[in-house]
Design a protein around this motif. Sequence first.
Motif, PDB file in Angstrom:
ATOM      1  N   LEU A   1      44.495  37.696  35.685  1.00 26.73           N
ATOM      2  CA  LEU A   1      43.640  36.515  35.830  1.00 26.73           C
ATOM      3  C   LEU A   1      43.160  36.364  37.273  1.00 26.73           C
ATOM      4  O   LEU A   1      42.020  35.948  37.520  1.00 26.73           O
ATOM      5  N   LYS A   2      44.007  36.682  38.230  1.00 26.70           N
ATOM      6  CA  LYS A   2      43.599  36.598  39.634  1.00 26.70           C
ATOM      7  C   LYS A   2      42.464  37.580  39.926  1.00 26.70           C
ATOM      8  O   LYS A   2      41.527  37.257  40.663  1.00 26.70           O
ATOM      9  N   ARG A   3      42.579  38.780  39.361  1.00 26.92           N
ATOM     10  CA  ARG A   3      41.488  39.760  39.538  1.00 26.92           C
ATOM     11  C   ARG A   3      40.189  39.241  38.933  1.00 26.92           C
ATOM     12  O   ARG A   3      39.106  39.399  39.506  1.00 26.92           O
ATOM     13  N   TYR A   4      40.297  38.638  37.775  1.00 28.50           N
ATOM     14  CA  TYR A   4      39.127  38.043  37.129  1.00 28.50           C
ATOM     15  C   TYR A   4      38.488  36.992  38.029  1.00 28.50           C
ATOM     16  O   TYR A   4      37.262  36.968  38.210  1.00 28.50           O
ATOM     17  N   ALA A   5      39.306  36.121  38.612  1.00 22.67           N
ATOM     18  CA  ALA A   5      38.781  35.075  39.493  1.00 22.67           C
ATOM     19  C   ALA A   5      38.066  35.678  40.696  1.00 22.67           C
ATOM     20  O   ALA A   5      37.003  35.197  41.110  1.00 22.67           O
ATOM     21  N   GLN A   6      38.639  36.735  41.253  1.00 21.20           N
ATOM     22  CA  GLN A   6      38.012  37.385  42.408  1.00 21.20           C
ATOM     23  C   GLN A   6      36.637  37.947  42.050  1.00 21.20           C
ATOM     24  O   GLN A   6      35.693  37.867  42.830  1.00 21.20           O
ATOM     25  N   GLU A   7      36.528  38.527  40.848  1.00 21.30           N
ATOM     26  CA  GLU A   7      35.263  39.132  40.439  1.00 21.30           C
ATOM     27  C   GLU A   7      34.208  38.101  40.069  1.00 21.30           C
ATOM     28  O   GLU A   7      33.018  38.344  40.254  1.00 21.30           O
ATOM     29  N   ARG A   8      34.624  36.958  39.528  1.00 24.52           N
ATOM     30  CA  ARG A   8      33.646  36.025  38.964  1.00 24.52           C
ATOM     31  C   ARG A   8      33.316  34.846  39.870  1.00 24.52           C
ATOM     32  O   ARG A   8      32.323  34.135  39.619  1.00 24.52           O
ATOM     33  N   ARG A   9      34.070  34.601  40.911  1.00 27.43           N
ATOM     34  CA  ARG A   9      33.853  33.395  41.712  1.00 27.43           C
ATOM     35  C   ARG A   9      32.480  33.411  42.399  1.00 27.43           C
ATOM     36  O   ARG A   9      31.678  32.489  42.254  1.00 27.43           O
ATOM     37  N   TRP A  10      32.179  34.482  43.142  1.00 26.61           N
ATOM     38  CA  TRP A  10      30.903  34.534  43.859  1.00 26.61           C
ATOM     39  C   TRP A  10      29.734  34.709  42.910  1.00 26.61           C
ATOM     40  O   TRP A  10      28.651  34.162  43.139  1.00 26.61           O
ATOM     41  N   ARG A  11      29.932  35.453  41.860  1.00 27.67           N
ATOM     42  CA  ARG A  11      28.863  35.617  40.862  1.00 27.67           C
ATOM     43  C   ARG A  11      28.514  34.266  40.242  1.00 27.67           C
ATOM     44  O   ARG A  11      27.338  33.932  40.096  1.00 27.67           O
ATOM     45  N   SER A  12      29.520  33.478  39.890  1.00 31.97           N
ATOM     46  CA  SER A  12      29.281  32.157  39.302  1.00 31.97           C
ATOM     47  C   SER A  12      28.604  31.227  40.304  1.00 31.97           C
ATOM     48  O   SER A  12      27.666  30.493  39.956  1.00 31.97           O
ATOM     49  N   PHE A  13      29.068  31.268  41.549  1.00 31.74           N
ATOM     50  CA  PHE A  13      28.452  30.458  42.608  1.00 31.74           C
ATOM     51  C   PHE A  13      26.966  30.785  42.748  1.00 31.74           C
ATOM     52  O   PHE A  13      26.116  29.899  42.827  1.00 31.74           O
ATOM     53  N   SER A  14      26.641  32.075  42.762  1.00 30.57           N
ATOM     54  CA  SER A  14      25.250  32.505  42.925  1.00 30.57           C
ATOM     55  C   SER A  14      24.386  32.078  41.748  1.00 30.57           C
ATOM     56  O   SER A  14      23.266  31.584  41.928  1.00 30.57           O
ATOM     57  N   LEU A  15      24.886  32.264  40.532  1.00 29.88           N
ATOM     58  CA  LEU A  15      24.124  31.908  39.341  1.00 29.88           C
ATOM     59  C   LEU A  15      23.787  30.419  39.308  1.00 29.88           C
ATOM     60  O   LEU A  15      22.644  30.029  39.068  1.00 29.88           O
ATOM     61  N   ILE A  16      24.789  29.589  39.549  1.00 30.14           N
ATOM     62  CA  ILE A  16      24.564  28.141  39.517  1.00 30.14           C
ATOM     63  C   ILE A  16      23.570  27.737  40.599  1.00 30.14           C
ATOM     64  O   ILE A  16      22.626  26.964  40.350  1.00 30.14           O
ATOM     65  N   SER A  17      23.776  28.242  41.811  1.00 32.17           N
ATOM     66  CA  SER A  17      22.931  27.855  42.943  1.00 32.17           C
ATOM     67  C   SER A  17      21.476  28.257  42.718  1.00 32.17           C
ATOM     68  O   SER A  17      20.551  27.461  42.923  1.00 32.17           O
TER      69      SER A  17
ATOM     70  N   MET B   1      18.847  38.842  39.415  1.00 33.98           N
ATOM     71  CA  MET B   1      20.091  38.294  38.882  1.00 33.98           C
ATOM     72  C   MET B   1      20.451  38.941  37.550  1.00 33.98           C
ATOM     73  O   MET B   1      21.619  39.023  37.178  1.00 33.98           O
ATOM     74  N   ALA B   2      19.437  39.394  36.834  1.00 41.95           N
ATOM     75  CA  ALA B   2      19.664  40.008  35.522  1.00 41.95           C
ATOM     76  C   ALA B   2      20.053  41.478  35.609  1.00 41.95           C
ATOM     77  O   ALA B   2      20.355  42.094  34.576  1.00 41.95           O
ATOM     78  N   GLU B   3      20.052  42.061  36.805  1.00 43.37           N
ATOM     79  CA  GLU B   3      20.403  43.471  36.949  1.00 43.37           C
ATOM     80  C   GLU B   3      21.898  43.694  37.119  1.00 43.37           C
ATOM     81  O   GLU B   3      22.362  44.819  37.249  1.00 43.37           O
ATOM     82  N   PHE B   4      22.662  42.622  37.099  1.00 44.39           N
ATOM     83  CA  PHE B   4      24.114  42.720  37.308  1.00 44.39           C
ATOM     84  C   PHE B   4      24.764  43.577  36.214  1.00 44.39           C
ATOM     85  O   PHE B   4      24.392  43.515  35.053  1.00 44.39           O
ATOM     86  N   ASP B   5      25.754  44.384  36.613  1.00 43.35           N
ATOM     87  CA  ASP B   5      26.475  45.235  35.667  1.00 43.35           C
ATOM     88  C   ASP B   5      27.942  44.813  35.654  1.00 43.35           C
ATOM     89  O   ASP B   5      28.648  44.936  36.647  1.00 43.35           O
ATOM     90  N   CYS B   6      28.391  44.293  34.516  1.00 38.95           N
ATOM     91  CA  CYS B   6      29.776  43.820  34.403  1.00 38.95           C
ATOM     92  C   CYS B   6      30.770  44.955  34.189  1.00 38.95           C
ATOM     93  O   CYS B   6      31.983  44.733  34.183  1.00 38.95           O
ATOM     94  N   GLY B   7      30.289  46.175  33.988  1.00 39.01           N
ATOM     95  CA  GLY B   7      31.168  47.320  33.808  1.00 39.01           C
ATOM     96  C   GLY B   7      31.537  47.567  32.353  1.00 39.01           C
ATOM     97  O   GLY B   7      31.089  46.871  31.447  1.00 39.01           O
ATOM     98  N   LYS B   8      32.365  48.566  32.139  1.00 45.06           N
ATOM     99  CA  LYS B   8      32.729  48.994  30.790  1.00 45.06           C
ATOM    100  C   LYS B   8      34.186  48.646  30.488  1.00 45.06           C
ATOM    101  O   LYS B   8      34.937  48.238  31.368  1.00 45.06           O
TER     102      LYS B   8
END
Length: 365
Positions: free
Chosen positions: A300-316, A351-358
């Motif tokens: 879960l900590k790894r998930y938070a690290q990956e999604r925190r800045w992405r979520s901040f950018s999307l909302i902003s 913003m739509a070019e983001f790749d969440c991985g496999k």
Amino acid sequence: MENMAINEDIVIVGAGLAGLTTALGLHRLGVRSLVLESSESLRVTGHALTLWTNAWRALDAVGIGDNLRERSLRIHGFKIASKDSSVPTSEADVNFGNVEVRCVLIGCDGVNSRVAKWLGLQSPVSTGRSAIRGFVDYPDGHGFEPKFHTYFGGGLRCGFIPCDDRSLYWFCTFRRSDFKCDENEQNPLIMKQFVVSSIRNAPEQISEVIERTELDRITYAPLKFRLPWNVLLGNIVKDNVCVAGDALHPMPPDIGQGGCSALEDGVVLARCVGEALLTKPRANTDETKDEHLLKMENGLKRYAQERRWRSFSLISIAYVVGLLQESDSKVMSFLRKTFLSKFTIGTVVRMAEFDCGKLVKLSEN
């Protein structure tokens, strides 16, 4: 319902896009989860789902992209018109409502998430804007190109997108103060009249689409978002609990990333938790319950690290794009006419070019 214990390592609250994607992603990795949903039947709210490149990458990761492509209409660009130019206790126990859960709890329970509230995230706030949306059937075909047709000016943005050859979805976003929401938000006739009167300067085809809409196909919703710095600095993960989808990053619809980012969340969350759980214990030792829980918390900590800045950018970016498009000041109108329109489209596409991985099982590495 009486209090009951659930013997599952992972419990997902909410069977929306984020919840189901997470569950499917975990399943592909060979990890069990339980999805809880409060609704007794399928809900029919909403009319269409716009999927950008990042969303299709997420769907491919969970193995359903090709199947959905066969049922989808590909949009080929934009047609733009503008007025300017023409709940945890001790240890690993979680009490959520009447259900007692052990180990990981994933809150995918929407904008008014109870899990997010427990984590200490602030409630979403109003953007000062609202949206009226509709869906139109054309039994004999509508004849519109598969493009994003949009108009903005005079403090609002309106447009439509074909869903297939015989139906399309339209929207109108506007300042909340321009519409007596408390009095009229349940009256589709007044909603329809408001939109038609507000877009007198829009191309005639947009007005015709709205005029054609049946009243039971029109909905209203205030637009809310979570303050981006709350996502950046707040707890999106705490011990064995996290949030995803609208429970994490509710945002305005102006860049079309609400559903897409929920799909991203599901893939990243499944990968982080799944890989953590599937890591083999040290040689010649049996994994204890505490070590098992620690693995999940680290995931879960790894998930938070990956999604925190992405979520901040999307909302902003979603908030700023909406503000730029709907402002009716003379200065903003001039800027839109000269260069902001192209800048906005470029930002949305990036913003739509983001790749969440496999998602790959460790045994396949």
